[in-house]
Design a protein around this motif. Structure first.
Motif, short mmCIF file in Angstrom:
data_model
loop_
_atom_site.label_atom_id
_atom_site.label_comp_id
_atom_site.label_asym_id
_atom_site.label_seq_id
_atom_site.Cartn_x
_atom_site.Cartn_y
_atom_site.Cartn_z
N PHE A 106 8.12 20.57 16.18
CA PHE A 106 7.30 21.88 16.66
C PHE A 106 8.85 22.72 16.10
O PHE A 106 7.88 23.71 15.38
N LYS A 107 9.12 22.40 15.82
CA LYS A 107 10.62 22.88 14.95
C LYS A 107 9.80 23.70 13.28
O LYS A 107 10.28 24.46 13.34
N LEU A 108 9.50 22.40 12.89
CA LEU A 108 8.95 22.08 11.28
C LEU A 108 7.78 23.12 11.47
O LEU A 108 7.86 24.24 10.10
N LEU A 109 6.94 23.10 12.56
CA LEU A 109 5.53 24.25 13.02
C LEU A 109 6.76 25.61 12.54
O LEU A 109 5.48 26.79 12.34
N VAL A 110 7.08 26.39 13.07
CA VAL A 110 8.15 27.50 13.84
C VAL A 110 8.75 27.37 12.09
O VAL A 110 8.27 28.97 11.19
N GLN A 111 9.17 26.72 11.91
CA GLN A 111 9.88 26.94 10.33
C GLN A 111 8.64 27.27 9.35
O GLN A 111 8.40 28.92 8.08
N LYS A 112 7.56 26.73 9.12
CA LYS A 112 6.42 26.92 8.52
C LYS A 112 5.63 27.73 8.94
O LYS A 112 5.45 28.90 7.25
N LYS A 113 5.57 28.45 9.97
CA LYS A 113 5.09 29.96 10.07
C LYS A 113 5.40 30.60 9.65
O LYS A 113 5.66 31.56 9.16
N ARG A 114 6.57 30.68 10.18
CA ARG A 114 7.59 32.28 10.14
C ARG A 114 8.26 32.21 8.23
O ARG A 114 7.80 33.75 7.90
#
Length: 118
Positions: A20-28
């Protein structure tokens, strides 16, 4: 839908999940990159309007001025950047989201089976 402490633990499980942290980082990163690119395109066009109106008024075909295709290009760029985001979101981000959901479900099943053992 879980409520109270159970709901809070579900939320915390998602927030603590490394995928989830990776997903948030990539989306940002993608969102800010595409926004910056669109801003550069738009400001570039506005600067041309302000500081090089003679260029925009000049004709490249005898009929059409440079301002028309460049203005349309700004609009098309916005659509293209939205399409890029949509393709990535529906591909990689959807896959990452599903992995997060699967992780949470697996952890929940594991926790339930351990409670049943006691």
């Amino acid at each position: 839908m879980p409520s109270g402490e159970a709901g809070d633990s579900h939320v915390q499980a998602v927030l603590d999940n490394p995928r989830f942290k990776l997903l948030v980082q990539k989306k940002r990163m993608l969102s800010w990159s595409l926004s910056a690119l669109m801003l550069i395109i738009y400001i570039g066009f506005i600067l041309l309007v302000a500081y090089a109106p003679e260029f925009l008024h000049s004709s490249f075909s005898g009929v059409i001025t440079w301002g028309i295709p460049l203005g349309v290009g700004v609009i098309v760029a916005a659509f293209v950047l939205c399409a890029v985001y949509s393709v990535i979101a529906n591909g990689e981000y959807e896959r990452l989201t599903q992995e997060v959901v699967d992780d949470i479900k697996s952890a929940e099943i594991s926790a339930n089976s351990q409670q049943g053992d006691h």
